[in-house]
Design a protein around this motif. Structure first.
Motif, PDB file in Angstrom:
ATOM      1  N   ALA A  92       9.201   2.432  10.852  1.00 19.87           N
ATOM      2  CA  ALA A  92       7.810   2.435  10.417  1.00 19.87           C
ATOM      3  C   ALA A  92       7.668   2.091   8.944  1.00 19.87           C
ATOM      4  CB  ALA A  92       7.185   3.807  10.698  1.00 19.87           C
ATOM      5  N   PHE A  93       8.728   2.354   8.164  1.00 13.85           N
ATOM      6  CA  PHE A  93       8.639   2.087   6.720  1.00 13.85           C
ATOM      7  C   PHE A  93       8.565   0.583   6.426  1.00 13.85           C
ATOM      8  CE2 PHE A  93      12.976   0.630   6.264  1.00 13.85           C
ATOM      9  CZ  PHE A  93      13.630   1.251   7.319  1.00 13.85           C
ATOM     10  N   ILE A  94       8.937  -0.259   7.405  1.00 13.02           N
ATOM     11  CA  ILE A  94       8.784  -1.703   7.199  1.00 13.02           C
ATOM     12  C   ILE A  94       7.315  -2.025   6.946  1.00 13.02           C
ATOM     13  CG2 ILE A  94       9.003  -3.988   8.259  1.00 13.02           C
ATOM     14  CD1 ILE A  94      11.361  -2.951   9.827  1.00 13.02           C
ATOM     15  N   GLY A  95       6.440  -1.428   7.759  1.00 18.49           N
ATOM     16  CA  GLY A  95       5.013  -1.653   7.583  1.00 18.49           C
ATOM     17  C   GLY A  95       4.520  -1.184   6.234  1.00 18.49           C
ATOM     18  N   LYS A  96       5.056  -0.039   5.761  1.00 14.92           N
ATOM     19  CA  LYS A  96       4.657   0.469   4.444  1.00 14.92           C
ATOM     20  C   LYS A  96       5.093  -0.499   3.345  1.00 14.92           C
ATOM     21  CE  LYS A  96       4.862   5.348   5.819  1.00 14.92           C
ATOM     22  NZ  LYS A  96       5.504   6.658   5.575  1.00 14.92           N
ATOM     23  N   ASN A  97       6.289  -1.063   3.502  1.00 16.43           N
ATOM     24  CA  ASN A  97       6.768  -2.034   2.516  1.00 16.43           C
ATOM     25  C   ASN A  97       5.875  -3.276   2.490  1.00 16.43           C
ATOM     26  OD1 ASN A  97       8.856  -0.345   1.865  1.00 16.43           O
ATOM     27  ND2 ASN A  97      10.425  -1.503   2.943  1.00 16.43           N
ATOM     28  N   ILE A  98       5.510  -3.750   3.681  1.00 14.72           N
ATOM     29  CA  ILE A  98       4.650  -4.936   3.761  1.00 14.72           C
ATOM     30  C   ILE A  98       3.305  -4.650   3.103  1.00 14.72           C
ATOM     31  CG2 ILE A  98       3.432  -6.483   5.350  1.00 14.72           C
ATOM     32  CD1 ILE A  98       5.772  -6.012   7.324  1.00 14.72           C
ATOM     33  N   ARG A  99       2.746  -3.466   3.389  1.00 13.88           N
ATOM     34  CA  ARG A  99       1.449  -3.110   2.803  1.00 13.88           C
ATOM     35  C   ARG A  99       1.550  -3.020   1.284  1.00 13.88           C
ATOM     36  NH1 ARG A  99      -1.307   1.981   5.330  1.00 13.88           N
ATOM     37  NH2 ARG A  99      -1.709   0.431   6.947  1.00 13.88           N
ATOM     38  N   PHE A 100       2.652  -2.400   0.792  1.00 13.20           N
ATOM     39  CA  PHE A 100       2.827  -2.288  -0.664  1.00 13.20           C
ATOM     40  C   PHE A 100       2.902  -3.666  -1.313  1.00 13.20           C
ATOM     41  CE2 PHE A 100       4.215  -0.759  -4.693  1.00 13.20           C
ATOM     42  CZ  PHE A 100       5.172  -1.657  -5.131  1.00 13.20           C
ATOM     43  N   LEU A 101       3.708  -4.555  -0.729  1.00 14.03           N
ATOM     44  CA  LEU A 101       3.869  -5.886  -1.300  1.00 14.03           C
ATOM     45  C   LEU A 101       2.561  -6.680  -1.225  1.00 14.03           C
ATOM     46  CD1 LEU A 101       7.380  -6.673   0.217  1.00 14.03           C
ATOM     47  CD2 LEU A 101       6.871  -6.319  -2.200  1.00 14.03           C
ATOM     48  N   ARG A 102       1.815  -6.490  -0.140  1.00 15.33           N
ATOM     49  CA  ARG A 102       0.529  -7.183  -0.016  1.00 15.33           C
ATOM     50  C   ARG A 102      -0.468  -6.682  -1.059  1.00 15.33           C
ATOM     51  NH1 ARG A 102      -4.061  -5.640   2.291  1.00 15.33           N
ATOM     52  NH2 ARG A 102      -3.143  -3.960   3.548  1.00 15.33           N
ATOM     53  N   GLN A 103      -0.583  -5.361  -1.161  1.00 13.96           N
ATOM     54  CA  GLN A 103      -1.544  -4.787  -2.092  1.00 13.96           C
ATOM     55  C   GLN A 103      -1.179  -5.060  -3.545  1.00 13.96           C
ATOM     56  OE1 GLN A 103      -1.650  -0.680  -0.846  1.00 13.96           O
ATOM     57  NE2 GLN A 103      -3.218  -1.066   0.719  1.00 13.96           N
ATOM     58  N   SER A 104       0.133  -5.135  -3.839  1.00 12.96           N
ATOM     59  CA  SER A 104       0.551  -5.416  -5.212  1.00 12.96           C
ATOM     60  C   SER A 104       0.151  -6.823  -5.644  1.00 12.96           C
ATOM     61  CB  SER A 104       2.068  -5.245  -5.352  1.00 12.96           C
ATOM     62  OG  SER A 104       2.753  -6.255  -4.635  1.00 12.96           O
ATOM     63  N   ARG A 105      -0.147  -7.675  -4.664  1.00 14.81           N
ATOM     64  CA  ARG A 105      -0.605  -9.037  -4.964  1.00 14.81           C
ATOM     65  C   ARG A 105      -2.132  -9.169  -4.844  1.00 14.81           C
ATOM     66  NH1 ARG A 105       4.311  -8.682  -3.572  1.00 14.81           N
ATOM     67  NH2 ARG A 105       5.898 -10.276  -3.947  1.00 14.81           N
ATOM     68  N   ASN A 106      -2.796  -8.004  -4.594  1.00  9.12           N
ATOM     69  CA  ASN A 106      -4.256  -7.984  -4.442  1.00  9.12           C
ATOM     70  C   ASN A 106      -4.731  -8.877  -3.298  1.00  9.12           C
ATOM     71  OD1 ASN A 106      -4.746  -6.210  -6.665  1.00  9.12           O
ATOM     72  ND2 ASN A 106      -4.424  -7.938  -8.069  1.00  9.12           N
ATOM     73  N   TRP A 107      -3.917  -8.937  -2.228  1.00  9.43           N
ATOM     74  CA  TRP A 107      -4.304  -9.719  -1.060  1.00  9.43           C
ATOM     75  C   TRP A 107      -4.933  -8.794  -0.022  1.00  9.43           C
ATOM     76  CZ3 TRP A 107       0.861 -12.855  -0.109  1.00  9.43           C
ATOM     77  CH2 TRP A 107       1.023 -13.789  -1.156  1.00  9.43           C
ATOM     78  N   THR A 108      -5.919  -9.302   0.666  1.00  8.09           N
ATOM     79  CA  THR A 108      -6.476  -8.563   1.794  1.00  8.09           C
ATOM     80  C   THR A 108      -5.578  -8.753   3.009  1.00  8.09           C
ATOM     81  OG1 THR A 108      -7.795 -10.442   2.581  1.00  8.09           O
ATOM     82  CG2 THR A 108      -8.806  -8.980   0.923  1.00  8.09           C
ATOM     83  N   LEU A 109      -5.813  -7.911   4.010  1.00  9.49           N
ATOM     84  CA  LEU A 109      -5.053  -8.044   5.254  1.00  9.49           C
ATOM     85  C   LEU A 109      -5.288  -9.422   5.860  1.00  9.49           C
ATOM     86  CD1 LEU A 109      -3.236  -6.212   7.054  1.00  9.49           C
ATOM     87  CD2 LEU A 109      -5.262  -5.747   8.416  1.00  9.49           C
TER      88      LEU A 109
END
Length: 379
Positions: free
Chosen positions: A6-23
């Motif tokens: 499940a932490f894979i999803g958390k990593n993806i979300r962190f990397l996405r949000q750190s770039r200020n990208w929306t889903l």
């Protein structure tokens, strides 16, 4: 140690949000809808190998960055992790002969030079740090997961060399020289690029090469998790007299190779379709079916025993016959070899590409001399 991914999803979300990208923006960049990506980020779904690759490209991070056990990491660099390191899972490792180490490092340098000249990515598209439970069921699940990342499932693969190279891994076959003729393989993990080099002894038959390659992949996956753990990853036990042999790193690597090359579902389905009883195995039948998986007769026999698909008397009789054949032929494979593998495909593809680049001519001459000196196999 995490028992889920499940932490894979958390990593993806962190990397996405750190770039200020929306889903929606990240989903658009990797070619899927918001819904599936949202389920991945919430840990409800596991991304496929293709999605992992697209995520690594869109986020500009190696695939292994998505598998980091701590969120908040940055890209790994050579300065952080050092150069390629020899992979061993032995608690008291013995260094390979210096001649072999030097040859491997020369080839790695040549490979890097070709990659730089051709301007290709050095990162592997296959994660090489995957958490798993340190027991036999955990190793079996690890092998199944890796096959899933490779997109093979339980299907028969006819050229594992090509499959591995398609995921960015580097495989080189050459004749191991003085002091190393007894060795089947050696591998190096490259933390800076989350990639690996696999060196196989070209003097071995394809069955031994294939099993050695799978063992080396298992060693890399195991050693990467052993480094992470603060406590011993496997129990310290050498009691071979126990009925259920305790797991050790070496046994875990061999179990990984067996499960990876001979998935339980595929073996059971093949045996079931032919209606072979536990007592109904013959030498010819064993050889005929083992060719399907590209493994040695002995490796396939051991797998049948692990899965309870052959009786002890039948297994003992066949094992004795195999040993007699190996002893009389110097470990040649009964009924010859039917598996065709493509040696050094990526290496020579890069070389041919680089030969058309004007600025690389001097480097190409040196690499060709290396190929001749080390007898690197070209098919």
């Amino acid at each position: 140690m995490p028992t889920t991914l499940a932490f894979i999803g958390k990593n993806i979300r962190f990397l996405r949000q750190s770039r200020n990208w929306t889903l929606f923006e990240l989903a658009s960049r990797i070619g899927i809808h918001e819904g599936p990506l949202g389920r991945i980020e919430r840990g409800l779904n596991l991304p496929s190998a293709a999605v992992l690759y697209q995520l690594s490209m869109a986020l500009n991070v190696p695939v292994d960055a998505l598998f980091a056990t701590e969120v908040g990491h940055g890209p790994v660099t050579a300065a952080d992790m050092g150069d390629a390191c020899f992979v061993t899972i032995d608690p008291e490792p013995v260094a390979p002969p210096p001649v072999l180490l030097n040859a491997c490092r020369d080839i790695m340098a040549a490979f890097h030079l070709l990659e730089d000249t051709c301007r290709v990515q050095k990162h592997a598209y296959l994660p090489l740090s995957v958490p798993f439970t340190p027991d036999y069921p955990g190793v079996d699940q690890l092998a199944t997961r890796v096959r899933s990342y490779l997109g093979t499932g339980d299907a028969v693969v006819f050229d594992y060399f090509e499959l591995f190279e398609n995921f960015g891994l580097r495989i080189v076959l050459f004749a191991f020289g003085r002091g190393a003729t007894h060795m089947d393989s050696i591998s190096f993990y490259e933390p800076a690029f989350h990639n690996a080099f696999f060196f196989l002894n070209s003097r071995r038959n394809p069955e031994r090469q294939l099993f050695a390659l799978s063992c080396e992949l298992g060693k890399i996956l195991i050693s990467n998790q052993m480094r992470i753990g603060a406590t011993p990853f496997f129990p310290n036990s050498n009691n071979d007299l126990e009925i259920d042999r305790p797991i050790t790193p070496d046994r875990a690597a061999r179990r990984f190779a067996a499960t990876f090359l001979m998935p339980e579902t595929a073996v059971r389905t093949t045996v079931g379709q032919l209606g072979i009883s536990a007592q109904g195995w013959s030498f010819d039948l064993l050889l005929r079916i083992k060719h399907r998986f590209g493994v040695s007769a002995q490796a396939f026999l051991y797998r049948l025993k692990e899965l309870g698909l052959i009786s002890n008397p039948a297994a003992e009789q066949l094992d004795a016959g195999i040993q007699v054949f190996y002893d009389s032929t110097g470990f040649k494979e009964p009924d010859s070899t039917r598996r065709c593998l493509t040696p050094n495909g990526r290496f020579f593809d890069l070389l041919l590409t680089a030969e058309n680049i004007t600025d690389a001519k001097d480097d190409i001459v040196e690499i060709q001399q290396l190929i001749k000196r080390l007898k690197i196999v070209r098919k």
